[in-house]
Design a protein around this motif. Structure first.
Motif, mmCIF file in Angstrom:
data_model
loop_
_atom_site.group_PDB
_atom_site.id
_atom_site.type_symbol
_atom_site.label_atom_id
_atom_site.label_comp_id
_atom_site.label_asym_id
_atom_site.label_seq_id
_atom_site.Cartn_x
_atom_site.Cartn_y
_atom_site.Cartn_z
ATOM 1 N N SER A 20 27.164 54.874 -17.276
ATOM 2 C CA SER A 20 27.517 54.441 -15.929
ATOM 3 C C SER A 20 28.925 54.933 -15.648
ATOM 4 O O SER A 20 29.809 54.849 -16.505
ATOM 5 C CB SER A 20 27.388 52.917 -15.844
ATOM 6 N N ARG A 21 29.116 55.491 -14.441
ATOM 7 C CA ARG A 21 30.447 56.016 -14.126
ATOM 8 C C ARG A 21 31.372 54.892 -13.698
ATOM 9 O O ARG A 21 30.974 54.002 -12.951
ATOM 10 C CB ARG A 21 30.347 57.050 -13.009
ATOM 11 N N ARG A 22 32.575 54.932 -14.210
ATOM 12 C CA ARG A 22 33.563 53.904 -13.830
ATOM 13 C C ARG A 22 33.761 53.958 -12.321
ATOM 14 O O ARG A 22 33.928 55.025 -11.741
ATOM 15 C CB ARG A 22 34.871 54.210 -14.551
ATOM 16 N N LYS A 23 33.763 52.795 -11.722
ATOM 17 C CA LYS A 23 33.910 52.708 -10.267
ATOM 18 C C LYS A 23 35.386 52.864 -9.918
ATOM 19 O O LYS A 23 36.222 52.066 -10.331
ATOM 20 C CB LYS A 23 33.395 51.329 -9.821
ATOM 21 N N THR A 24 35.703 53.911 -9.170
ATOM 22 C CA THR A 24 37.100 54.140 -8.776
ATOM 23 C C THR A 24 37.208 54.099 -7.257
ATOM 24 O O THR A 24 36.194 54.143 -6.558
ATOM 25 C CB THR A 24 37.582 55.520 -9.275
ATOM 26 N N ILE A 25 38.447 54.060 -6.765
ATOM 27 C CA ILE A 25 38.598 54.090 -5.305
ATOM 28 C C ILE A 25 38.461 55.545 -4.845
ATOM 29 O O ILE A 25 38.886 56.464 -5.541
ATOM 30 C CB ILE A 25 39.953 53.503 -4.835
ATOM 31 N N PRO A 26 37.847 55.761 -3.668
ATOM 32 C CA PRO A 26 37.754 57.138 -3.178
ATOM 33 C C PRO A 26 39.106 57.608 -2.634
ATOM 34 O O PRO A 26 39.793 56.855 -1.944
ATOM 35 C CB PRO A 26 36.707 57.045 -2.055
ATOM 36 N N VAL A 27 39.483 58.828 -2.987
ATOM 37 C CA VAL A 27 40.733 59.404 -2.476
ATOM 38 C C VAL A 27 40.383 60.675 -1.709
ATOM 39 O O VAL A 27 39.758 61.589 -2.246
ATOM 40 C CB VAL A 27 41.714 59.698 -3.638
ATOM 41 N N LYS A 28 40.792 60.715 -0.445
ATOM 42 C CA LYS A 28 40.432 61.839 0.424
ATOM 43 C C LYS A 28 41.460 62.958 0.241
ATOM 44 O O LYS A 28 42.671 62.726 0.363
ATOM 45 C CB LYS A 28 40.425 61.337 1.870
ATOM 46 N N ILE A 29 40.976 64.131 -0.063
ATOM 47 C CA ILE A 29 41.848 65.306 -0.199
ATOM 48 C C ILE A 29 41.261 66.350 0.747
ATOM 49 O O ILE A 29 40.311 67.052 0.396
ATOM 50 C CB ILE A 29 41.863 65.802 -1.658
ATOM 51 N N GLY A 30 41.778 66.419 1.945
ATOM 52 C CA GLY A 30 41.153 67.283 2.958
ATOM 53 C C GLY A 30 39.710 66.850 3.148
ATOM 54 O O GLY A 30 39.419 65.669 3.339
ATOM 55 N N ASP A 31 38.795 67.837 3.044
ATOM 56 C CA ASP A 31 37.376 67.516 3.246
ATOM 57 C C ASP A 31 36.696 67.027 1.967
ATOM 58 O O ASP A 31 35.497 66.776 1.963
ATOM 59 C CB ASP A 31 36.613 68.778 3.708
ATOM 60 N N VAL A 32 37.430 66.969 0.893
ATOM 61 C CA VAL A 32 36.826 66.584 -0.392
ATOM 62 C C VAL A 32 37.242 65.151 -0.733
ATOM 63 O O VAL A 32 38.400 64.784 -0.549
ATOM 64 C CB VAL A 32 37.303 67.552 -1.510
ATOM 65 N N ILE A 33 36.287 64.373 -1.215
ATOM 66 C CA ILE A 33 36.651 63.016 -1.649
ATOM 67 C C ILE A 33 36.471 62.933 -3.161
ATOM 68 O O ILE A 33 35.401 63.246 -3.698
ATOM 69 C CB ILE A 33 35.807 61.948 -0.939
ATOM 70 N N VAL A 34 37.534 62.523 -3.818
ATOM 71 C CA VAL A 34 37.500 62.369 -5.278
ATOM 72 C C VAL A 34 37.395 60.879 -5.581
ATOM 73 O O VAL A 34 38.147 60.080 -5.038
ATOM 74 C CB VAL A 34 38.779 62.968 -5.905
ATOM 75 N N GLY A 35 36.459 60.536 -6.470
ATOM 76 C CA GLY A 35 36.309 59.132 -6.850
ATOM 77 C C GLY A 35 35.257 58.434 -6.008
ATOM 78 O O GLY A 35 34.513 59.069 -5.251
ATOM 79 N N GLY A 36 35.165 57.116 -6.152
ATOM 80 C CA GLY A 36 34.115 56.355 -5.473
ATOM 81 C C GLY A 36 32.761 56.774 -6.024
ATOM 82 O O GLY A 36 32.628 57.029 -7.222
ATOM 83 N N ASP A 37 31.780 56.882 -5.124
ATOM 84 C CA ASP A 37 30.445 57.288 -5.585
ATOM 85 C C ASP A 37 30.242 58.795 -5.463
ATOM 86 O O ASP A 37 29.107 59.277 -5.550
ATOM 87 C CB ASP A 37 29.368 56.574 -4.740
ATOM 88 N N ASN A 38 31.317 59.516 -5.234
ATOM 89 C CA ASN A 38 31.170 60.951 -4.987
ATOM 90 C C ASN A 38 30.999 61.731 -6.288
ATOM 91 O O ASN A 38 31.500 61.312 -7.341
ATOM 92 C CB ASN A 38 32.401 61.458 -4.238
ATOM 93 N N PRO A 39 30.307 62.872 -6.194
ATOM 94 C CA PRO A 39 30.128 63.664 -7.421
ATOM 95 C C PRO A 39 31.481 64.089 -8.002
ATOM 96 O O PRO A 39 32.469 64.174 -7.274
ATOM 97 C CB PRO A 39 29.351 64.898 -6.933
ATOM 98 N N ILE A 40 31.487 64.364 -9.288
ATOM 99 C CA ILE A 40 32.717 64.803 -9.958
ATOM 100 C C ILE A 40 33.101 66.180 -9.406
ATOM 101 O O ILE A 40 32.248 67.054 -9.259
ATOM 102 C CB ILE A 40 32.500 64.861 -11.485
ATOM 103 N N VAL A 41 34.378 66.326 -9.080
ATOM 104 C CA VAL A 41 34.858 67.536 -8.387
ATOM 105 C C VAL A 41 35.449 68.531 -9.399
ATOM 106 O O VAL A 41 36.155 68.141 -10.329
ATOM 107 C CB VAL A 41 35.931 67.115 -7.349
ATOM 108 N N VAL A 42 35.156 69.823 -9.160
ATOM 109 C CA VAL A 42 35.671 70.892 -10.036
ATOM 110 C C VAL A 42 36.951 71.462 -9.431
ATOM 111 O O VAL A 42 36.997 71.725 -8.232
ATOM 112 C CB VAL A 42 34.629 72.035 -10.124
ATOM 113 N N GLN A 43 37.965 71.637 -10.233
ATOM 114 C CA GLN A 43 39.163 72.295 -9.714
ATOM 115 C C GLN A 43 39.751 73.282 -10.699
ATOM 116 O O GLN A 43 39.401 73.301 -11.881
ATOM 117 C CB GLN A 43 40.196 71.294 -9.276
ATOM 118 N N SER A 44 40.646 74.110 -10.173
ATOM 119 C CA SER A 44 41.234 75.155 -11.001
ATOM 120 C C SER A 44 42.560 75.579 -10.368
ATOM 121 O O SER A 44 42.933 75.060 -9.329
ATOM 122 C CB SER A 44 40.225 76.314 -11.074
ATOM 123 N N MET A 45 43.250 76.508 -11.028
ATOM 124 C CA MET A 45 44.598 76.855 -10.570
ATOM 125 C C MET A 45 44.783 78.365 -10.521
ATOM 126 O O MET A 45 44.341 79.070 -11.442
ATOM 127 C CB MET A 45 45.597 76.233 -11.557
#
Ligand code: SF4
Length: 660
Positions: A20-45
């Protein structure tokens, strides 16, 4: 193993046995939401110079096309921070709305500019308001508080700008760049890493600013995993909001080593439902990072609904500190022995001496001698395809019990039983038998082996929640006070090489991080039929993955470790080329850790516990380190590898490479 009993109610995750995924607060980053019930987001540099607008745009597009959903770009000073606007505009004009993240070290003024332009700012609490001097200072409670007040003053303007502009923030702690203040009070411990982030988090919460993601990165996978777990516990205990977690292993390196090391750290946490966004740092072009992150994440898309695993009441493992489970020495397993590697060759009929090179043992026919490289496996499993020649010293053969029982050499070969044949056997090896079981058979197995001193358990599972299922079986052994050595066996159906590395690193590495396991057994059991060459290729991969996982979990060092940064816009030399060059000259230095860092601003801090460091300090100039001590400054790059080797030689850590 430390005999702590921790009630599962106080743990860092929702469940140790049910995904079970830990329930976190959703954080809006532009059009992407990290956390909450959203899928895990991929990032790079990105790795190109931030002032190279077109180059940054082109590289960002390659990364986005490869699956990157958040693009991070370094902003070492105000001018780069300002140029983020041109990069952002260029991307938007070309139809890419991917949010951008400014990466900040040491420069609050650049952060304050960037926060008005991009969707997220990453700050490193170890160096946002501090220049690292590697000094151990004594702080009284009053002087410590003075320091915190100073940080608040420096950091508050950024918080206010982020709040005003709807910009998110990552508080990104790095194990290697903790402030002198934190180091003096907590040392470079997981607790120090957590406290470093909390200092900044308290300031944000006081301002009612909550658009925050937190990371706890280290190149040491044990420290990294422990720090994230501890962070969750401290957030819960401290009444903070459950902020989303950004997962990453710093300076993981390149190729197989980089993938395995990343998976040991990131995969271990994902198994327990921690993590809302992932960055895999490889010393490769950044477009190669997103597919690796995605392969790690995709494993959890259908993880829920796995076969039931018996719940744990009290957890007899310390998840915040590494203690090896105490096991008895049986033959050369368990006790103080390094974890062993067993490689499966059972699908090769009449294997030849020459083909044993796939498991790191080389036959030299002209001398009629064997040589072994650093990854010569300890045991091969031949099943019923017996090895038709005498094995070199240092490697042993495991046969199916039925074959062994009717065989002619019952001394130098060892039998592998299943539960039934073990219970019914009339004959056992006097020193070493293997009993292979599924996790679900652990209770019956414990009853059978309780008073035996000649048996090693091979533990496997059919449960798709692999690591927790096997971990549950270890808990049963701990509860029963069984000290039998345990080798974890994994087998995968046909899949890519990358998947094999990532899955084995997660499934076995996640156990080793917690001190569970006396070996790894990479099996061919689930492989389809293939040509002999293809199977040999697979055996070679399995053998090196076995050693790679043990090394990445820091339980058995069999090769040189390269802690190389992934490079960014600050990088002063071609990291991939330089890493390859250094590797070519030093990859026989078993257990030696070499840091290869692109810049002197962050490099010395981030190379963590490297024994030697090769750090870019100017155009064509390298500064060389022994530990944290500068040995030679501004060495011309064409001479720097030779000078590095001189330092290693003077330190008595050099040996000449053996030609095989
Ligand atoms: S150490 Fe490497 S990745 Fe980190 S800031 Fe310097 S060049 Fe960039």
């Amino acid at each position: 193993m430390e005999p702590i009993i921790k009630s599962v109610d106080q743990l860092y995750c929702d469940s140790l046995t049910s995904y079970s995924r830990r329930k976190t607060i959703p954080v809006k980053i532009g059009d992407v939401i990290v956390g909450g019930d959203n899928p895990i987001v991929v990032q790079s540099m990105t790795t190109v110079d931030t002032m190279d607008t077109e180059g940054s745009i082109e590289q960002s597009i390659r990364m986005i096309e490869a699956g990157c959903e958040l693009v991070r770009i370094t902003a070492p000073s105000i001018k780069e921070a300002e140029n983020l606007r041109h990069i952002k505009d260029g991307l938007r004009k070309r139809g890419y709305n991917t949010p951008l993240v400014a990466d900040i070290h040491f420069t609050p003024n650049a952060a304050e500019v960037a926060a008005r332009i991009v969707e997220k700012v990453r700050v490193n609490p170890g160096n946002y308001a501090d220049k690292k001097k590697f000094e151990v200072l004594e702080y009284t409670d009053i002087t410590y508080q003075d320091e915190l007040d100073r940080i608040r003053e420096r950091f508050l303007p950024l918080v206010k700008i982020c709040k005003e502009h709807g910009t998110a923030m990552r508080i990104g702690t790095n194990h290697g760049s903790l402030s002198d203040r934190i180091m003096s009070r907590y040392g470079d411990t997981p607790l120090g890493m957590v406290e470093s982030a909390l200092e900044f988090l308290r300031i944000c919460e006081d301002e009612n600013y909550f658009d925050i993601v937190i990371s706890m990165k280290s190149s040491n996978t044990q420290v990294m995993v422990q720090a994230y777990r501890l962070l969750v516990e401290k957030l819960d205990q401290g009444g903070f909001k459950p902020y989303p977690l950004h997962l990453g292993v710093t300076e993981a390196g390149e190729a197989e080593d980089g993938r395995i090391k990343s998976a040991v750290g990131i995969g271990t946490l994902l198994e327990d439902g921690l993590g809302d966004t992932v960055r895999v740092s490889l010393t490769e072009d950044p477009e190669f990072e997103a597919p690796v992150a995605k392969a790690l994440i995709d494993r959890y898309a259908h993880r829920a609904g796995h076969a039931e695993i018996k719940p744990i009441q009290d957890y007899p493992v310390n998840p915040y500190e590494h203690f090896k489970r105490h096991s008895e020495e049986i033959y050369n397993f368990g006790g103080h022995n390094v974890p062993r590697v067993i490689t499966d060759i059972s699908k090769i009929e009449k294997i030849s001496e020459k083909e044993m090179k796939t498991v790191g043992h080389f036959y030299l026919p002209e001398l009629d001698k064997w040589k072994m490289n650093d990854q010569g496996c300890d045991f091969v499993y031949s099943g019923s395809n017996l090895i038709p020649f005498m094995l070199p010293n240092g490697m042993k053969e495991i046969q199916d019990a039925t074959i062994w029982t009717s065989g002619t050499d019952q001394q130098n070969k060892f039998p592998l039983f299943d539960l039934q044949s073990f219970a019914a056997a009339k004959k056992y090896h006097t020193q070493l038998n293997f009993l292979e079981i599924f996790d679900t058979q652990i209770v019956e197995a414990i009853a059978l082996i309780s008073d035996r001193k000649d048996t090693v358990l091979i533990l496997k599972t059919e449960n798709k929640h692999t690591m927790p299922a096997v971990r549950r079986a270890f808990v049963s052994l701990l509860e029963a006070k069984s000290e039998i050595p345990v080798v974890v066996k994994v087998s995968y159906p046909d899949q890519s090489q990358d998947e094999t590395m990532l899955y084995a690193a997660t499934d076995v590495g996640g156990l080793l991080i917690d001190g569970l396991g006396d070996g790894i057994f990479m099996s061919l059991e689930k492989e389809e039929e293939h040509s002999r060459e293809e199977i040999l290729e697979q055996i070679k991969l399995h053998n090196s993955v076995g050693f790679g996982v043990l090394q990445a979990a820091r339980t058995r060092m069999s090769k040189t470790e390269y802690i190389s940064c992934p490079s960014c816009g600050r990088t002063l030399f071609d990291l991939q080329e330089t890493t390859a060059m250094i590797r070519k000259r030093t990859d026989h230095l078993k257990g030696v850790k070499i840091g290869i860092m692109g810049c002197i601003v962050n490099g010395p801090g981030e190379m963590a516990d490297a024994d030697y460091g090769y750090v870019g300090s100017g155009k064509g100039k390298i500064t060389l380190y022994k530990g944290k001590e500068v040995m030679k400054r501004s060495v011309p790059s064409e001479k720097a590898v030779d000078k590095l080797i001189e330092i290693i030689k003077e330190d008595g850590m050099w040996n000449e490479p053996e030609i095989i």
